[in-house]
Design a protein around this motif. Structure first.
Motif, short mmCIF file in Angstrom:
data_model
loop_
_atom_site.label_atom_id
_atom_site.label_comp_id
_atom_site.label_asym_id
_atom_site.label_seq_id
_atom_site.Cartn_x
_atom_site.Cartn_y
_atom_site.Cartn_z
N SER A 23 41.30 32.92 53.04
CA SER A 23 41.07 32.11 53.28
C SER A 23 40.15 31.97 55.00
N ARG A 24 40.22 33.51 55.43
CA ARG A 24 39.06 32.84 57.33
C ARG A 24 37.79 32.31 56.23
N SER A 91 41.33 32.25 44.63
CA SER A 91 42.77 33.18 44.91
C SER A 91 43.04 32.37 44.17
N LYS A 92 42.92 31.89 44.04
CA LYS A 92 44.17 31.46 42.65
C LYS A 92 43.85 31.77 41.16
N GLY A 94 44.13 34.87 40.14
CA GLY A 94 44.61 36.08 40.22
C GLY A 94 43.27 36.83 40.89
N ARG A 95 43.41 38.11 39.74
CA ARG A 95 43.27 39.15 40.69
C ARG A 95 41.85 38.71 41.64
N LEU A 96 41.75 39.15 43.11
CA LEU A 96 40.62 38.82 43.65
C LEU A 96 39.64 40.06 44.29
N PRO A 97 38.76 40.04 43.85
CA PRO A 97 37.91 41.06 43.80
C PRO A 97 37.70 41.52 44.89
N ARG A 98 37.09 42.77 45.55
CA ARG A 98 36.99 43.21 46.46
C ARG A 98 35.97 42.01 47.36
N PHE A 99 34.65 42.27 46.33
CA PHE A 99 32.96 41.18 46.65
C PHE A 99 33.21 39.78 46.92
N ALA A 100 34.55 39.46 46.33
CA ALA A 100 34.96 38.34 46.71
C ALA A 100 34.87 37.81 48.41
#
Ligand code: HEM
Length: 445
Positions: A23-24, A91-92, A94-100
């Motif tokens: 979000s930032r 972010s909507k 499903g699971r947000l991958p670490r690298f995103a």
């Protein structure tokens, strides 16, 4: 603790932290877009218009400065917003991958540097033969990282065996517009290299620039708006569900119009774009009575009216483009048609929908001031109407041209005020703490 031993509570906390970090990054995209809109975009546009009006001639203005303005608005402002919103959609899904999150920042850095470099090369001409192609490469790299992250991320459906639902028309519109974005950046790269090797200034040759302008507008920005409108207007305006096939026919028409424009058939291209706009309006049911009350929570009550007004601008733009292709002599009808679509339709839509969704996307906030939203939209529409109505008689030398030359700087100042109010309203919104943060602080106080 090993990753495999992570408790569900820890995993949830990590996911929340990742979403907040994303979000930032989205906020960074939105604020960057606002900054491009204000100074390199609008302020330079106002400066250009005042200079043209004082000399009573469009050709007196540096083509590189005019293109720097257009590039800052289309890529620096609206393009940056769209990439930011694209990352938010992760972010909507499903699971947000670490690298995103890391990729979002890398894409932001490459994209912002590229757009800023392009603007500086156009304005200062310093080392432009290197800066122009390099800026296009940076923009393309930033986009490719965005594209790979968003398109490679699969929604967390909860079951691998569950069959995928068919893609809805609004999704297909967004997919088409994403490819339109890619096409725009590839053509931008080719034209930047071509200018660096063959031209004397950092401006794309006028005839080529004129043909290529249709690509970002009709293959990228307009289809993006139609896709998002198909998804959200039934909710925001309470419209009935869109007619999917008509929407797709409109998208196909818009792309066909772009192909004709690039091939140099301006009149046929303009006619097709108008037909595409009419199909999209029918598909989205813009002027049909709403089935549900509009959702105006958090925004000014005039929100549905201003959204519909943008489509009136789209039709005006279409009619003017046909006229321009048939009869423009001094750039006045082209200029008016271009700003009817970029300011009346695109900026009008971003002002209306942006002030509804961006506060929520950037940390679940609420828009600072609804009356400021109304003021920004009113000023934008008044400024755009004055601009479009004055530019044609002034530039083309019709009757009373002198009066219209005098009206043009006023239109520019009104549009600048609109843009400033819009930016200030959003920036103050972002600077204030979000309601859930305030509530938490109160609970601990
Ligand atoms: C808000 C106030 C604005 C002012 C005062 C302004 C002014 C100008 C001026 C003077 C030109 C030169 C051609 C002509 O005279 O018509 C121009 C071109 C252009 N403007 Fe604007 N503009 C504004 C907003 C926008 C917005 C919001 C966009 C896009 C979202 C935009 C996109 C363009 C483009 C694409 C061109 C053509 C650039 C080229 O020839 O490559 N403008 N603008």
């Amino acid at each position: 603790m090993q990753a495999s031993e992570t408790s569900p509570a820890c995993a949830t906390e990590a996911m929340i932290a990742r979403e907040q970090a994303l979000s930032r990054a989205v906020l960074a995209f939105v604020v960057t877009g606002l900054l491009f809109m204000l100074l390199p975009g609008t302020f330079l546009g106002v400066w250009n218009l005042i200079s043209i009006s004082s000399r009573h001639e469009l050709d007196s203005m540096s083509a590189a400065w005019i293109q720097a303005h257009g590039h800052a608005q289309i890529f620096g402002w609206i393009g940056t917003f769209i990439i930011g919103i694209g990352f938010y959609s992760l972010s909507k899904m499903g699971r947000l991958p670490r690298f995103a999150v890391r990729r979002a920042w890398i894409a932001w850095a490459l994209w912002t540097t590229g757009v800023a470099m392009r603007w500086a090369a156009g304005i200062t001409a310093l080392e432009w033969r290197i800066a122009l192609p390099l800026s296009a490469l940076l923009e393309l790299s930033g986009f490719v990282i965005f594209f790979r992250t968003v398109s490679g991320h699969k929604a967390d459906s909860g079951s691998a065996s569950r069959p995928k639902p068919p893609k809805q028309p609004w999704m297909l519109a967004i997919v088409a517009s994403t490819f339109g974005f890619l096409l725009t950046l590839l053509l931008n790269l080719v034209s930047a290299f071509d200018a660096a090797f063959t031209q004397a200034t950092p401006a794309i040759p006028h005839a080529l620039d004129q043909r290529l302008l249709a690509v970002p507008v009709w293959a990228f920005l307009v289809p993006t708006v139609w896709g998002f409108n198909a998804r959200w207007l039934p909710i925001f305006l309470g419209l009935r569900a869109p007619r999917g096939r008509l929407l797709l026919a409109g998208i196909v028409g818009a792309f066909a119009g772009v192909a004709l424009s690039v091939a140099g058939f301006a009149l046929a291209a303009a006619t097709l774009s108008v037909a595409a706009a009419v199909l999209a309006i029918a598909a989205l049911r813009i002027f049909e009575p709403a089935a549900q009350p509009a959702k105006i929570n958090g925004v000014h009550a005039s929100f549905p009216l201003f959204v519909r007004l943008t489509y009136v601008w789209l039709l005006i733009a279409g009619a003017l483009t046909i006229w321009a292709a048939a009869a423009d002599r001094a750039g006045g009808i082209w200029g008016a048609s271009r700003h009817a679509v970029t300011v009346g339709f695109l900026a009008g839509m971003v002002f209306a929908i942006g002030q509804k969704i961006l506060p929520a996307f950037c940390g679940a906030r609420i828009l600072f001031n609804r009356h400021a939203m109304f003021a920004s939209l009113l000023l934008l529409n008044v400024g755009c109407a004055l601009r479009v109505a004055s530019e044609i008689p002034a530039y083309e030398g019709f009757a009373f041209a002198t009066v219209f030359w005098q009206a043009l700087p006023a239109s520019a100042v009104i549009e600048l005020s609109a843009v400033t109010v819009f930016a200030a309203n959003l920036l103050v919104t972002f600077l204030r703490p979000a309601p859930h943060v305030v509530a938490k602080q109160r609970a601990f106080a």
